[in-house]
Write a protein that holds these residues in place. Structure first.
Motif, short mmCIF file in Angstrom:
data_model
loop_
_atom_site.label_atom_id
_atom_site.label_comp_id
_atom_site.label_asym_id
_atom_site.label_seq_id
_atom_site.Cartn_x
_atom_site.Cartn_y
_atom_site.Cartn_z
N LEU A 1 0.19 -8.23 -2.24
CA LEU A 1 -0.41 -6.89 -2.24
C LEU A 1 -0.58 -6.38 -0.81
CD1 LEU A 1 -3.26 -6.99 -4.94
CD2 LEU A 1 -1.12 -5.70 -5.05
N ALA A 2 -1.07 -7.26 0.05
CA ALA A 2 -1.35 -6.86 1.44
C ALA A 2 -0.08 -6.44 2.19
CB ALA A 2 -2.02 -8.01 2.17
N PHE B 1 2.33 -4.55 1.14
CA PHE B 1 2.88 -3.23 0.83
C PHE B 1 1.85 -2.16 0.50
CE2 PHE B 1 6.01 -6.47 -0.57
CZ PHE B 1 7.01 -6.18 0.33
N ASP B 2 0.64 -2.53 0.13
CA ASP B 2 -0.35 -1.56 -0.31
C ASP B 2 -0.86 -0.74 0.88
OD1 ASP B 2 -2.52 -0.15 -1.30
OD2 ASP B 2 -3.19 -1.78 -2.59
N PRO B 3 -0.61 0.58 0.91
CA PRO B 3 -1.07 1.39 2.05
C PRO B 3 -2.59 1.46 2.14
CG PRO B 3 -0.18 2.78 0.30
CD PRO B 3 0.15 1.38 -0.07
N ASP B 4 -3.27 1.28 1.02
CA ASP B 4 -4.74 1.35 1.03
C ASP B 4 -5.37 0.15 1.73
OD1 ASP B 4 -4.70 3.75 -0.34
OD2 ASP B 4 -4.88 2.80 -2.31
N LEU B 5 -4.60 -0.91 1.93
CA LEU B 5 -5.13 -2.10 2.59
C LEU B 5 -4.85 -2.11 4.10
CD1 LEU B 5 -4.28 -4.88 -0.04
CD2 LEU B 5 -6.49 -3.81 0.42
N SER B 6 -4.25 -1.04 4.60
CA SER B 6 -3.94 -0.97 6.03
C SER B 6 -5.21 -1.12 6.87
CB SER B 6 -3.27 0.37 6.35
OG SER B 6 -3.08 0.52 7.74
N ARG C 1 -12.20 -4.89 -7.91
CA ARG C 1 -11.20 -4.17 -7.12
C ARG C 1 -9.78 -4.49 -7.54
NH1 ARG C 1 -11.91 -5.27 -0.96
NH2 ARG C 1 -10.22 -3.75 -0.88
N PHE C 2 -9.54 -5.74 -7.97
CA PHE C 2 -8.17 -6.18 -8.29
C PHE C 2 -8.12 -6.84 -9.66
CE2 PHE C 2 -8.86 -6.43 -3.68
CZ PHE C 2 -7.87 -5.57 -3.22
#
Length: 304
Positions: A188-189, A191-196, A274-275
């Motif tokens: 997830l980390a 590619f997920d833009p929210d985890l930037s 959250r997940f």
């Protein structure tokens, strides 16, 4: 292309197949490509290199979009956390920035601080600070102790010969997470833009003492174990004696002391909210798989 440093450890052997099964090209940074190929198969690429040697990193990073650093210098015969977890990561961060890498995912450890009693935690913290100060897009993943590793340490001897060693009293609750679950969070980390530019702390669904872990292993093995406790005073003395002779062993003994004295609990409630798509593995499930693998006859045994 994703470059994975530390791809042959407990996390790497879960993460690499997860990514390649999705058709994502993966390259492994390794000092020994032949050994890495034996553990991971022929699907990923292999680049011979060592994060402690910056001149080996430029070629490994060609065409790489994202880096995952899961390497550590903690363990028997390892060069130590300072050389790998801090200095190696610092070299890799600088090389990734020079290669215009899009995102750097650093696998750290839950509970890191600048003044932690354990060198591993301190060096991971320094690596985190170096990454946060860089121009890279980053995600820091902080897992707890791996279930698979501690199932091998504590439960392995129970399955094999009915014996168990517990470091200290064994009454301190510890949170464990499965490397398989951590691999899902790292994916997830990537590619997920929210985890930037976020720190993602990961834990398992339960806190277990080592004595409780022994009990679960006994149930999975279907036998009672002869349990030996190593007293804390003896461990502290052993650590002092071994430090100038075998610092890697002294560090592992210090880890055993921390497991019996430091708060290592984790509340996974927020993580689950959250997940919800990632179902957290329980230690009993890991032990059941380990027990099945231990009792399954080999092809040679079946031929007799």
């Amino acid at each position: 292309m994703i470059l994975v440093a530390g791809g042959t450890g407990h996390l790497g052997i879960e993460l690499v197949p997860l990514l390649t099964a999705r058709g994502i090209p993966v390259r492994i940074l390794t000092r020994d490509p032949d050994r890495a190929r034996q553990r991971l198969g022929e699907t990923p690429q292999f680049a011979k290199g060592d994060a402690r040697s910056p001149n080996t990193l430029e070629g490994a990073l060609k065409g790489v979009d994202t880096v995952v650093s899961a390497m550590t210098g903690f363990g028997p015969g390892a060069p130590g956390p300072k050389a790998v977890d801090y200095e190696g990561n610092l070299n890799l961060i600088r090389a990734a920035a020079a290669a215009d890498v899009r995102r750097f995912v650093l696998v750290s450890i839950h509970g890191v601080t600048a003044d932690h009693a354990m060198e591993l935690w301190r060096m991971k913290y320094r690596a985190e600070e170096a990454l946060r100060a860089s121009q890279l897009d980053w995600v820091i993943v902080r897992p707890n102790a791996y279930m698979e590793l501690w199932a091998e340490i504590v439960a392995g001897p129970i399955f094999k010969d009915g014996k168990a060693t517990v470091f200290g009293r064994g009454d301190n609750p510890v949170n464990f997470n499965s490397a398989k679950d951590v691999a899902s969070f790292v994916a997830l980390a990537l590619f997920d833009p929210d985890l930037s530019r976020t720190i993602l702390s990961i834990g398992g669904p339960e806190n277990l003492t080592l004595n409780q872990l022994v009990g679960q292993a006994e149930r999975a093995a279907g036998r009672k174990a002869a349990v030996k406790h190593v007293p804390l005073p003896m461990m502290r003395l052993m650590s002092l004696v071994m430090r100038p002779l075998k610092p890697d062993v002294a560090a592992m003994i210090q880890g055993g002391i921390a497991f019996d004295t430091v708060d290592m609990t984790f509340d996974a409630g927020d993580l689950r909210r959250r997940f919800p798509q990632i179902e957290l593995t329980r230690m009993a499930d890991v032990l059941a798989r380990q027990g099945a693998a231990t009792t399954t006859p080999t092809s040679a045994e079946l031929s007799h």
